[in-house]
Design a protein around this motif. Structure first.
Motif, PDB file in Angstrom:
ATOM      1  N   THR A  63      60.516  64.693  -8.340  1.00 28.23           N
ATOM      2  CA  THR A  63      60.254  66.027  -8.876  1.00 28.23           C
ATOM      3  C   THR A  63      58.751  66.284  -8.967  1.00 28.23           C
ATOM      4  O   THR A  63      58.279  67.347  -8.578  1.00 28.23           O
ATOM      5  CB  THR A  63      60.888  66.175 -10.271  1.00 28.23           C
ATOM      6  N   ALA A  64      58.013  65.310  -9.456  1.00 25.04           N
ATOM      7  CA  ALA A  64      56.556  65.481  -9.590  1.00 25.04           C
ATOM      8  C   ALA A  64      55.889  65.563  -8.222  1.00 25.04           C
ATOM      9  O   ALA A  64      54.949  66.332  -8.037  1.00 25.04           O
ATOM     10  CB  ALA A  64      55.982  64.317 -10.388  1.00 25.04           C
ATOM     11  N   HIS A  67      56.194  69.091  -6.711  1.00 23.36           N
ATOM     12  CA  HIS A  67      55.623  70.198  -7.465  1.00 23.36           C
ATOM     13  C   HIS A  67      54.466  70.811  -6.671  1.00 23.36           C
ATOM     14  O   HIS A  67      53.693  70.093  -6.049  1.00 23.36           O
ATOM     15  CB  HIS A  67      55.133  69.705  -8.832  1.00 23.36           C
ATOM     16  N   ARG A  69      51.627  71.901  -7.403  1.00 16.69           N
ATOM     17  CA  ARG A  69      50.304  71.408  -7.788  1.00 16.69           C
ATOM     18  C   ARG A  69      49.991  70.074  -7.128  1.00 16.69           C
ATOM     19  O   ARG A  69      48.832  69.759  -6.876  1.00 16.69           O
ATOM     20  CB  ARG A  69      50.275  71.285  -9.309  1.00 16.69           C
TER      21      ARG A  69
END
Length: 72
Positions: A63-64, A67, A69
């Motif tokens: 998930t990270a 992202h 960003r």
């Protein structure tokens, strides 16, 4: 991040078997087993065993990574 617990290890000849809550989590042989034993005796054995078995990841890495960003 919660601290890992429930890890044990057993040296069997030239290999080391790492278990987590009674189930085999990893087997290290040869030079890797020697490096592991040196590191686990230096301190923090639960965290070292979790890192060597890969059990320190808790599922949010994908998930990270996806992202916006963190896409780069």
């Amino acid at each position: 991040m919660p601290k890992p617990h429930g890890f044990t290890y057993e040296k069997q000849g030239d290999c080391v078997v790492i278990t987590h809550r009674g189930r085999a989590a990893g087997t290290l042989r040869g030079a890797r087993a020697g490096k592991f034993l040196a590191e686990v005796e230096s301190g923090g054995p639960q965290l070292v065993m979790a890192r060597w078995t890969g059990a320190y990841k808790f599922g949010n890495e994908r998930t990270a990574r996806n992202h916006p960003r963190n896409r780069g």
